[in-house]
Design a protein around this motif. Structure first.
Motif, short mmCIF file in Angstrom:
data_model
loop_
_atom_site.label_atom_id
_atom_site.label_comp_id
_atom_site.label_asym_id
_atom_site.label_seq_id
_atom_site.Cartn_x
_atom_site.Cartn_y
_atom_site.Cartn_z
N SER A 120 0.83 -1.21 0.00
CA SER A 120 0.00 0.00 0.00
C SER A 120 0.86 1.26 0.00
O SER A 120 0.52 2.25 -0.66
CB SER A 120 -0.92 -0.01 1.23
N GLY A 174 0.72 3.78 -3.11
CA GLY A 174 0.12 5.08 -2.79
C GLY A 174 1.10 6.23 -2.75
O GLY A 174 0.73 7.36 -3.08
N GLY A 175 2.36 5.97 -2.37
CA GLY A 175 3.28 7.08 -2.17
C GLY A 175 4.50 7.11 -3.05
O GLY A 175 5.16 8.16 -3.16
N LEU A 188 -0.44 5.66 6.72
CA LEU A 188 -0.96 5.56 5.35
C LEU A 188 -2.15 6.49 5.15
O LEU A 188 -2.25 7.16 4.11
CB LEU A 188 -1.36 4.12 5.05
N ASP A 189 -3.07 6.53 6.11
CA ASP A 189 -4.26 7.38 5.96
C ASP A 189 -3.89 8.86 5.87
O ASP A 189 -4.62 9.65 5.27
CB ASP A 189 -5.22 7.16 7.12
N ARG A 190 -2.76 9.25 6.46
CA ARG A 190 -2.34 10.65 6.42
C ARG A 190 -1.30 10.93 5.34
O ARG A 190 -0.72 12.01 5.29
CB ARG A 190 -1.81 11.05 7.80
N GLY A 191 -1.06 9.95 4.49
CA GLY A 191 -0.18 10.16 3.35
C GLY A 191 1.29 10.10 3.66
O GLY A 191 2.12 10.45 2.81
N HIS A 192 1.66 9.62 4.86
CA HIS A 192 3.08 9.51 5.21
C HIS A 192 3.58 8.13 4.77
O HIS A 192 3.96 7.29 5.59
CB HIS A 192 3.28 9.70 6.71
N PHE A 193 3.62 7.91 3.47
CA PHE A 193 3.90 6.58 2.94
C PHE A 193 5.34 6.13 3.25
O PHE A 193 5.57 4.96 3.56
CB PHE A 193 3.64 6.55 1.44
#
Length: 403
Positions: free
Chosen positions: A234, A238-239, A360-365
């Motif tokens: 993920s 995602g990142g 992950l939910d806050r975009g700190h991949f």
């Protein structure tokens, strides 16, 4: 006629393979479950935390039950319960039932380590114990390694429910393998001696500083490896802009290489007493490679190779880790020792999913990989400290007690 020792190892290893397939079932399906069931990563992380919290709570009591009622009997019960829990998700996608099923699966998961290691300790010659532990752990790693490709393949073609149905079926097949096979002959081991359980409580003396330190080591190992094994797909998709095929290839390489690292670690475990040094060197190298992956500028193939090498190094430690626990366990109390120490996996497994899901939910991949680096560095520090203490301490009776 009872099965030979290799039969015992085959039965226990089959159960261990299924246990890791079950552990990885929900993480393997993380990329598709939010869309299929409308859940957030934090909600899915909570489900994983339920699984691990329940396992942590029941694992030590189940270790006592293994020593009292028999490892094989409880191992087969755990296989049935785990299969029913995951199979039930093929019929219900409600979030409340997901939490319930993960709690039931957590109870089943609490059986495996105490039962497996009690059976191996009673039925395998001490001279071959390192290799036996490595084969057993290798089987578990293979179960975890096949989970992403197998379950994602089923989910993408037949749907998520069929992926959970296949997970339950795997446990039933392992149960049939144990049920249909002859019972392996286990060596008669002395019950806990009065010295071991001063005052009559076998659990009093087993909570030694060595056991508690090894439990902390298991926590750090869980946090450092689960961040990559469960959440890297993920994070990469995602990142980092990695497509799903390459991301799955990278985590599959990590998991399969971990399995082969276990085999290499088994050879080392039978040849050295410096288990802490082996762990420190392996995890220091893994931390460097994880930092390279976190950097995020690797081509797809290089990323696969990097995570594969990381997985190999994290696998090397596991047989030595198991030998340390076995040496610290009083005779006849292997189930209790491994039950207590293995709660460290579940503590890490309860904290980790919430932390990594929040990232992950806050975009700190990239935080998924940097967290792995931090936990690996802490593992190195702890193992070096233990190596230093072991070098300074007199060497009494711990090695013969393993036999």
């Amino acid at each position: 006629m009872p099965l030979p020792k290799t039969g015992l190892l085959a039965q226990v290893s089959a159960a261990h393979l299924v246990s890791h397939l079950h552990i990885m079932a929900l993480p393997a399906l993380l990329p598709v479950l939010p869309g299929a069931w409308g859940l957030s990563f934090v909600e899915l992380g909570l489900a994983l935390s339920v699984f691990n919290v329940v396992s942590a709570l029941v694992q030590a009591p189940l270790g006592f039950a293994v020593d009292r009622f028999g490892a094989r009997r409880l191992l087969m019960a755990g296989l049935l319960l785990g299969s029913a829990a995951f199979g039930s998700l093929a019929f219900s996608g409600h979030y409340a039932w997901l939490l319930t099923a993960m709690a039931l699966a957590g109870i089943a998961n609490g059986v495996y380590h105490p039962a497996d290691y009690a059976m191996l300790s009673a039925g395998i010659d001490s001279a071959r114990m390192g290799k036996a532990f490595s084969v057993h752990t290798f089987a578990g790693f293979v179960g975890g390694a096949i989970a992403p490709a197998l379950l994602m393949g089923i989910a993408s073609t037949l749907g998520v429910r069929w992926a959970f149905a296949a997970t339950g079926l795997a446990g039933l097949l392992a149960w049939v393998f144990l049920f249909a096979g002859e019972k392996p002959a286990l060596a008669a081991r002395p019950a806990s001696k009065p010295k071991t359980a001063a005052g009559g409580g076998a659990g009093v003396r087993i909570l030694t500083p060595a056991i508690l330190t090894l439990t902390l080591l298991y926590v750090l190992l869980s946090l450092s490896t689960n961040s990559i094994g469960s959440f890297s797909v993920s994070a990469l998709v995602g990142g980092y802009g990695v497509n799903l095929t390459w991301a799955n290839a990278a985590v599959t390489a990590f998991l399969f290489a971990s399995a082969f690292g276990v085999l290499a670690g088994g050879a080392l475990a039978d040849r050295t007493r410096r288990h802490g040094l082996v762990a420190a060197v392996a995890f220091a190298g893994a931390a460097v490679l994880a930092a390279l992956a976190a950097w995020g500028r690797l081509p797809d193939l290089a990323l696969v190779l990097c995570l594969g090498a990381t997985g190999f190094l994290t696998g090397v430690i596991t047989p030595s880790r198991d030998m340390l626990v076995r040496a610290a366990a009083p005779p006849g109390a292997e189930g209790r020792a491994f039950g207590i120490v293995s709660t460290g996996f579940n503590i890490g497994g309860a904290v980790g999913p919430m932390l990594f899901g929040w990232l992950l939910d806050r975009g700190h991949f990239s935080g998924v990989f940097w967290a792995a680096v931090v936990f690996m560095a802490l593992t190195v520090m702890l193992t070096l400290l233990q190596e230093h203490r072991a070098a300074r301490a007199p060497r009494p009776l711990s090695r013969p007690a393993a036999g």
